[in-house]
Scaffold this motif. Structure first.
Motif, mmCIF file in Angstrom:
data_model
loop_
_atom_site.group_PDB
_atom_site.id
_atom_site.type_symbol
_atom_site.label_atom_id
_atom_site.label_comp_id
_atom_site.label_asym_id
_atom_site.label_seq_id
_atom_site.Cartn_x
_atom_site.Cartn_y
_atom_site.Cartn_z
ATOM 1 N N LEU A 144 0.807 -1.217 0.000
ATOM 2 C CA LEU A 144 0.000 0.000 0.000
ATOM 3 C C LEU A 144 0.841 1.268 0.000
ATOM 4 C CD1 LEU A 144 -2.722 -1.032 2.603
ATOM 5 C CD2 LEU A 144 -2.926 -1.031 0.109
ATOM 6 N N ARG A 145 2.113 1.128 0.367
ATOM 7 C CA ARG A 145 3.021 2.276 0.455
ATOM 8 C C ARG A 145 2.440 3.386 1.353
ATOM 9 N NH1 ARG A 145 7.062 1.316 -3.017
ATOM 10 N NH2 ARG A 145 6.674 -0.085 -4.790
ATOM 11 N N LEU A 146 2.076 2.987 2.553
ATOM 12 C CA LEU A 146 1.494 3.936 3.499
ATOM 13 C C LEU A 146 2.525 4.925 4.035
ATOM 14 C CD1 LEU A 146 -0.894 1.685 5.621
ATOM 15 C CD2 LEU A 146 -1.505 3.302 3.817
ATOM 16 N N GLY A 147 3.793 4.584 3.911
ATOM 17 C CA GLY A 147 4.827 5.507 4.364
ATOM 18 C C GLY A 147 4.702 5.827 5.843
ATOM 19 N N ASP A 148 4.734 7.127 6.155
ATOM 20 C CA ASP A 148 4.725 7.539 7.557
ATOM 21 C C ASP A 148 3.327 7.882 8.070
ATOM 22 O OD1 ASP A 148 4.218 9.879 6.201
ATOM 23 O OD2 ASP A 148 5.681 11.082 7.327
ATOM 24 N N ARG A 149 2.277 7.536 7.350
ATOM 25 C CA ARG A 149 0.928 7.895 7.787
ATOM 26 C C ARG A 149 0.605 7.365 9.189
ATOM 27 N NH1 ARG A 149 1.147 7.356 2.466
ATOM 28 N NH2 ARG A 149 0.023 8.771 1.065
ATOM 29 N N PRO A 150 0.840 6.082 9.484
ATOM 30 C CA PRO A 150 0.565 5.613 10.847
ATOM 31 C C PRO A 150 1.400 6.344 11.897
ATOM 32 C CG PRO A 150 0.767 3.756 9.352
ATOM 33 C CD PRO A 150 1.246 4.965 8.604
ATOM 34 N N VAL A 151 2.648 6.619 11.577
ATOM 35 C CA VAL A 151 3.528 7.325 12.514
ATOM 36 C C VAL A 151 3.024 8.738 12.761
ATOM 37 C CG1 VAL A 151 5.853 8.267 12.821
ATOM 38 C CG2 VAL A 151 5.547 5.932 11.964
ATOM 39 N N ARG A 152 2.574 9.416 11.721
ATOM 40 C CA ARG A 152 2.042 10.778 11.883
ATOM 41 C C ARG A 152 0.832 10.784 12.794
ATOM 42 N NH1 ARG A 152 1.406 12.237 5.717
ATOM 43 N NH2 ARG A 152 0.213 14.007 6.521
ATOM 44 N N LEU A 153 0.019 9.759 12.716
ATOM 45 C CA LEU A 153 -1.142 9.645 13.601
ATOM 46 C C LEU A 153 -0.705 9.396 15.046
ATOM 47 C CD1 LEU A 153 -3.281 7.473 11.188
ATOM 48 C CD2 LEU A 153 -3.995 9.710 12.056
ATOM 49 N N LEU A 154 0.253 8.513 15.237
ATOM 50 C CA LEU A 154 0.730 8.209 16.584
ATOM 51 C C LEU A 154 1.414 9.409 17.221
ATOM 52 C CD1 LEU A 154 2.129 4.605 15.981
ATOM 53 C CD2 LEU A 154 0.123 5.215 17.356
ATOM 54 N N GLU A 155 2.104 10.188 16.421
ATOM 55 C CA GLU A 155 2.811 11.361 16.950
ATOM 56 C C GLU A 155 1.859 12.396 17.533
ATOM 57 O OE1 GLU A 155 6.844 11.448 14.166
ATOM 58 O OE2 GLU A 155 5.062 12.554 13.530
ATOM 59 N N GLN A 156 0.601 12.373 17.101
ATOM 60 C CA GLN A 156 -0.372 13.349 17.583
ATOM 61 C C GLN A 156 -1.177 12.847 18.775
ATOM 62 O OE1 GLN A 156 -0.580 16.516 16.434
ATOM 63 N NE2 GLN A 156 1.222 15.938 15.227
#
Length: 243
Positions: A144-156
């Motif tokens: 899916l090439r989600l990249g950093d999307r999950p990380v960006r959510l966790l960071e918030q």
């Protein structure tokens, strides 16, 4: 927005809390969430084990069941990748099935991709006061090439301390039937992953696929590390009011 939840076989059978957390999260963000009762399997394990006809029938059923919604959200990178990558190959050209695939598949989203790309949010109002490390599963990372999307959510997430996982992009060794057909190799790969997880000092290992969390969690549990595993949806659904 009318959103249909495809909960997936593994979540429905073994991790129902992930489905409930996904509904809680999406409703908090203003989505009208429905659960089509006719849903079954995406067909991934059938296709992967050499049964394309059976997988194709399940794919056809999926497109029938999930037609007509604004979006379909899947709390699993593995199943979302199956739908988005393989369904067009299973549908014969110039058929009603192919038309339904073309209509439905673009509306199918893995959870973190839906939040960031469709809803346009990274701060979902979550609170989770724990030290967390994130494992990007193979299908979410490479398919899916989600990249950093999950990380960006966790960071918030308020209260959450996110620590990087060494060799994060290495496979955990599950790979569905790979773990069954190649148990020694699978176990060795998972041992490496577990060692990297414990090296972070994290209390919780997070991922977007419960199949991988189940595999890694088994090793972490047998080693008595004390590290918990949690799906991304469950962390994002947590709130300060739930303390």
């Amino acid at each position: 927005m009318r959103v249909a939840l495809f909960v997936t076989c593994v979540n429905d059978t073994m991790f129902p809390g992930t489905g409930r957390a996904t509904v809680t999260l999406l409703r908090r963000l203003g989505c009208d969430v429905v659960f089509p009762m006719g849903q079954t399997c995406c067909g991934q394990m059938h296709l992967n084990t050499g049964y394309p006809e059976e997988g194709g029938r399940l794919a056809r059923h999926f497109t029938d069941v999930f037609a007509g919604h604004d979006a379909v959200v899947v709390p699993s990178g593995s199943c979302a990748a199956m739908i988005r990558e393989q369904y067009a190959r299973l549908a014969p050209a110039a058929t009603a099935f192919a038309e339904r695939v073309a209509e439905t598949v673009p509306k199918v989203h893995e959870l973190s991709g839906f939040l960031v790309d469709v809803l346009g949010v990274t701060d979902v109002g979550a609170y989770f006061p724990h030290r967390v490390t994130y494992h990007p599963t193979c299908h979410s990372l490479r398919g899916l090439r989600l990249g950093d999307r999950p990380v960006r959510l966790l960071e918030q997430v308020r209260g959450l301390e996110l620590v990087p996982l060494p060799a994060a992009d290495e496979c955990c060794g599950f790979g569905g039937t790979f773990a069954v057909k190649n148990p020694a190799v699978s176990a060795a790969m998972c041992a490496d992953k577990a060692r990297n997880v414990t090296a972070t000092g994290a209390e919780v290992l997070c991922a977007a696929d419960n199949s991988c969390l189940m595999h890694i969690g088994g090793t972490l549990g047998r080693q008595r590390t004390g590290v918990r595993t949690m799906h991304l949806a469950e962390i994002l659904a947590s709130t300060e009011a739930a303390r």
